[in-house]
Design a protein around this motif. Structure first.
Motif, PDB file in Angstrom:
ATOM      1  N   ARG A  21     -26.427   2.629  40.715  1.00 43.29           N
ATOM      2  CA  ARG A  21     -26.481   1.739  39.817  1.00 43.29           C
ATOM      3  C   ARG A  21     -27.412   0.535  40.088  1.00 43.29           C
ATOM      4  N   PHE A 145     -22.483  -4.480  40.542  1.00 43.04           N
ATOM      5  CA  PHE A 145     -22.917  -3.129  40.589  1.00 43.04           C
ATOM      6  C   PHE A 145     -21.542  -2.393  40.673  1.00 43.04           C
ATOM      7  N   ARG A 148     -18.525  -1.226  36.160  1.00 37.85           N
ATOM      8  CA  ARG A 148     -19.559  -0.623  35.498  1.00 37.85           C
ATOM      9  C   ARG A 148     -20.068  -1.482  34.262  1.00 37.85           C
ATOM     10  N   ALA A 151     -22.660  -3.884  35.403  1.00 35.89           N
ATOM     11  CA  ALA A 151     -23.882  -2.953  35.651  1.00 35.89           C
ATOM     12  C   ALA A 151     -24.702  -2.674  34.536  1.00 35.89           C
ATOM     13  N   MET A 170     -27.677   5.187  32.771  1.00 34.79           N
ATOM     14  CA  MET A 170     -26.961   5.175  34.007  1.00 34.79           C
ATOM     15  C   MET A 170     -26.153   6.733  34.306  1.00 34.79           C
ATOM     16  N   GLU A 174     -26.790   8.272  37.861  1.00 36.35           N
ATOM     17  CA  GLU A 174     -25.897   8.669  38.960  1.00 36.35           C
ATOM     18  C   GLU A 174     -25.694  10.342  39.253  1.00 36.35           C
TER      19      GLU A 174
END
Length: 213
Positions: A21, A145, A148, A151, A170, A174
Protein backbone atom coordinates in the motif's frame (compact mmCIF):
# COMPACT_ATOMS: atom_id res chain seq x y z
CA UNK A 1 -8.05 -2.42 11.26
CA UNK A 2 -7.76 0.15 14.05
CA UNK A 3 -4.51 1.37 15.60
CA UNK A 4 -4.59 1.90 19.34
CA UNK A 5 -3.05 4.84 21.18
CA UNK A 6 -0.32 4.09 21.96
CA UNK A 7 0.13 1.57 19.20
CA UNK A 8 0.34 -2.16 19.78
CA UNK A 9 2.41 -4.51 17.60
CA UNK A 10 -0.73 -6.41 16.65
CA UNK A 11 -2.23 -3.20 15.24
CA UNK A 12 0.09 -3.47 12.24
CA UNK A 13 -0.82 -5.70 9.29
CA UNK A 14 1.44 -8.21 7.62
CA UNK A 15 4.47 -6.24 6.41
CA UNK A 16 3.88 -7.34 2.83
CA UNK A 17 0.47 -5.63 2.90
CA UNK A 18 1.83 -2.48 4.53
CA UNK A 19 4.66 -2.42 2.00
CA UNK A 20 2.36 -2.83 -0.98
CA UNK A 21 0.00 0.00 0.00
CA UNK A 22 2.78 2.40 0.92
CA UNK A 23 4.81 1.50 -2.17
CA UNK A 24 1.82 2.00 -4.46
CA UNK A 25 1.54 5.60 -3.27
CA UNK A 26 5.29 6.02 -3.82
CA UNK A 27 4.91 4.67 -7.35
CA UNK A 28 2.07 6.98 -8.40
CA UNK A 29 3.91 9.95 -6.86
CA UNK A 30 7.19 9.04 -8.58
CA UNK A 31 8.89 11.98 -10.22
CA UNK A 32 11.91 12.85 -12.33
CA UNK A 33 15.39 11.37 -11.93
CA UNK A 34 16.76 14.77 -10.88
CA UNK A 35 14.27 15.00 -8.02
CA UNK A 36 14.93 11.39 -7.04
CA UNK A 37 18.50 12.35 -6.19
CA UNK A 38 17.50 15.37 -4.09
CA UNK A 39 18.82 15.03 -0.56
CA UNK A 40 15.82 16.55 1.18
CA UNK A 41 12.48 15.32 -0.09
CA UNK A 42 8.85 15.47 0.93
CA UNK A 43 5.88 13.33 -0.02
CA UNK A 44 6.07 9.55 -0.39
CA UNK A 45 8.94 7.81 -2.15
CA UNK A 46 11.17 4.74 -2.27
CA UNK A 47 14.95 4.53 -2.42
CA UNK A 48 17.67 2.05 -1.54
CA UNK A 49 16.96 2.55 2.17
CA UNK A 50 13.26 1.68 1.87
CA UNK A 51 9.93 3.50 1.80
CA UNK A 52 9.64 7.03 3.13
CA UNK A 53 6.97 9.52 4.08
CA UNK A 54 7.61 13.15 4.99
CA UNK A 55 4.88 15.80 5.01
CA UNK A 56 7.39 18.61 5.64
CA UNK A 57 5.54 19.30 8.85
CA UNK A 58 4.60 17.05 11.74
CA UNK A 59 5.31 13.54 10.49
CA UNK A 60 8.08 11.49 8.86
CA UNK A 61 8.46 7.71 8.58
CA UNK A 62 10.75 5.05 7.11
CA UNK A 63 9.86 1.42 6.44
CA UNK A 64 12.73 -0.89 5.46
CA UNK A 65 12.84 -4.48 4.27
CA UNK A 66 16.07 -5.85 5.75
CA UNK A 67 15.77 -9.30 4.18
CA UNK A 68 15.19 -12.74 5.65
CA UNK A 69 11.67 -11.77 6.69
CA UNK A 70 12.87 -8.83 8.78
CA UNK A 71 11.43 -5.32 8.63
CA UNK A 72 11.79 -2.13 10.62
CA UNK A 73 9.32 0.76 10.84
CA UNK A 74 10.34 3.97 12.55
CA UNK A 75 9.52 7.64 12.52
CA UNK A 76 7.72 10.39 14.31
CA UNK A 77 4.38 12.15 14.45
CA UNK A 78 3.87 15.20 16.62
CA UNK A 79 1.24 13.24 18.57
CA UNK A 80 3.94 10.97 20.05
CA UNK A 81 4.54 11.40 23.78
CA UNK A 82 7.56 9.09 23.86
CA UNK A 83 10.31 11.65 23.59
CA UNK A 84 8.65 13.98 26.10
CA UNK A 85 8.01 11.31 28.72
CA UNK A 86 9.86 11.45 32.03
CA UNK A 87 11.84 9.34 32.49
CA UNK A 88 12.69 8.99 28.77
CA UNK A 89 11.27 5.96 26.96
CA UNK A 90 14.00 3.64 25.67
CA UNK A 91 12.60 3.01 22.19
CA UNK A 92 15.33 0.48 21.41
CA UNK A 93 14.87 -1.70 24.50
CA UNK A 94 14.61 -5.34 23.52
CA UNK A 95 15.46 -4.60 19.91
CA UNK A 96 17.17 -7.36 17.88
CA UNK A 97 20.80 -6.95 16.85
CA UNK A 98 19.92 -6.43 13.16
CA UNK A 99 18.15 -3.08 13.61
CA UNK A 100 19.84 -0.07 11.92
CA UNK A 101 21.16 1.20 15.24
CA UNK A 102 23.45 3.86 13.81
CA UNK A 103 20.53 5.58 12.07
CA UNK A 104 18.16 5.11 15.00
CA UNK A 105 20.60 6.42 17.59
CA UNK A 106 21.37 9.36 15.35
CA UNK A 107 17.65 10.17 15.24
CA UNK A 108 17.37 9.77 19.00
CA UNK A 109 20.30 12.11 19.55
CA UNK A 110 18.53 14.69 17.39
CA UNK A 111 15.27 14.23 19.32
CA UNK A 112 13.62 13.12 16.09
CA UNK A 113 12.31 9.66 16.91
CA UNK A 114 8.76 8.93 18.06
CA UNK A 115 8.56 5.13 17.90
CA UNK A 116 10.24 2.03 16.48
CA UNK A 117 8.58 -1.26 15.48
CA UNK A 118 10.31 -4.32 14.10
CA UNK A 119 9.14 -7.57 12.49
CA UNK A 120 10.76 -10.99 12.66
CA UNK A 121 9.59 -14.61 12.79
CA UNK A 122 6.08 -13.61 11.76
CA UNK A 123 5.37 -11.05 14.48
CA UNK A 124 5.68 -7.32 15.08
CA UNK A 125 7.31 -6.05 18.28
CA UNK A 126 8.39 -2.83 19.96
CA UNK A 127 9.99 -1.67 23.19
CA UNK A 128 7.82 -1.79 26.34
CA UNK A 129 6.11 1.48 27.18
CA UNK A 130 5.57 2.90 30.68
CA UNK A 131 2.07 2.74 32.08
CA UNK A 132 0.12 5.89 31.30
CA UNK A 133 1.87 6.75 28.03
CA UNK A 134 -0.95 8.17 25.91
CA UNK A 135 0.37 7.97 22.36
CA UNK A 136 3.43 7.00 20.32
CA UNK A 137 2.26 8.52 17.03
CA UNK A 138 1.69 5.21 15.24
CA UNK A 139 -2.01 5.86 14.66
CA UNK A 140 -1.62 9.33 13.15
CA UNK A 141 1.38 8.24 11.14
CA UNK A 142 0.40 4.83 9.81
CA UNK A 143 -3.41 4.63 9.74
CA UNK A 144 -3.25 6.08 6.21
CA UNK A 145 -1.74 2.77 5.04
CA UNK A 146 -3.18 0.36 7.60
CA UNK A 147 -6.83 1.30 6.93
CA UNK A 148 -7.66 0.35 3.36
CA UNK A 149 -10.14 3.19 2.79
CA UNK A 150 -7.55 5.74 3.86
CA UNK A 151 -5.00 4.11 1.59
CA UNK A 152 -7.48 4.47 -1.26
CA UNK A 153 -7.86 8.18 -0.59
CA UNK A 154 -4.11 8.72 -1.01
CA UNK A 155 -4.52 7.81 -4.68
CA UNK A 156 -7.29 10.33 -5.37
CA UNK A 157 -5.10 13.01 -6.94
CA UNK A 158 -3.44 10.56 -9.32
CA UNK A 159 -6.10 8.01 -10.27
CA UNK A 160 -8.89 9.77 -12.10
CA UNK A 161 -11.34 6.95 -12.74
CA UNK A 162 -12.92 6.57 -9.31
CA UNK A 163 -12.86 3.80 -6.76
CA UNK A 164 -12.82 0.83 -9.19
CA UNK A 165 -9.52 2.02 -10.67
CA UNK A 166 -8.00 2.61 -7.24
CA UNK A 167 -9.18 -0.84 -6.11
CA UNK A 168 -7.72 -2.41 -9.24
CA UNK A 169 -4.30 -0.84 -8.71
CA UNK A 170 -4.23 -1.72 -5.02
CA UNK A 171 -5.25 -5.32 -5.66
CA UNK A 172 -2.49 -5.70 -8.24
CA UNK A 173 0.03 -4.06 -5.92
CA UNK A 174 -0.84 -6.36 -3.02
CA UNK A 175 -0.56 -9.39 -5.31
CA UNK A 176 2.73 -8.15 -6.83
CA UNK A 177 1.15 -8.00 -10.29
CA UNK A 178 1.30 -4.28 -11.00
CA UNK A 179 2.52 -3.38 -14.49
CA UNK A 180 3.66 -0.20 -16.27
CA UNK A 181 0.74 -0.71 -18.65
CA UNK A 182 -1.79 -0.54 -15.81
CA UNK A 183 -0.10 2.55 -14.43
CA UNK A 184 -0.12 4.25 -17.82
CA UNK A 185 -3.82 3.47 -18.23
CA UNK A 186 -5.05 4.65 -14.84
CA UNK A 187 -2.58 7.18 -13.38
CA UNK A 188 -2.30 10.85 -14.26
CA UNK A 189 -0.06 13.64 -13.01
CA UNK A 190 -1.18 16.15 -10.40
CA UNK A 191 -1.94 18.53 -13.26
CA UNK A 192 -4.17 15.92 -14.91
CA UNK A 193 -1.81 15.16 -17.77
CA UNK A 194 0.36 12.19 -18.59
CA UNK A 195 2.41 10.85 -15.66
CA UNK A 196 6.16 10.31 -15.72
CA UNK A 197 5.94 6.65 -16.73
CA UNK A 198 9.71 5.99 -16.64
CA UNK A 199 9.84 7.33 -13.06
CA UNK A 200 6.84 5.21 -12.05
CA UNK A 201 8.39 2.16 -13.67
CA UNK A 202 11.67 2.68 -11.79
CA UNK A 203 9.77 3.01 -8.51
CA UNK A 204 7.64 -0.02 -9.37
CA UNK A 205 10.66 -2.24 -9.94
CA UNK A 206 12.46 -0.89 -6.88
CA UNK A 207 9.39 -1.61 -4.74
CA UNK A 208 9.05 -5.15 -6.08
CA UNK A 209 5.35 -4.76 -6.88
CA UNK A 210 5.60 -6.06 -10.43
CA UNK A 211 5.20 -9.63 -11.55
CA UNK A 212 8.71 -9.72 -13.05
CA UNK A 213 10.39 -9.59 -9.63
Amino acid sequence: MTIQRPGLPEDLPDPAVLWARWALVAVVEATTEAEESTRYRTGTWIDDQGLHLDDCGCTWWTFADLGNGRYVLYGEDESSDCKWHEPPVDLLAGGPDWLPYEELRDRLAGNELGCVYWYENGVWARAPYPEGLKDDGLDCGMSRFVERDKAHSLLDDYVGYGRPARELLMDHAERRRLTPELLAEHVSSLEGGAPDLPAMTRALRRAGLDAQV
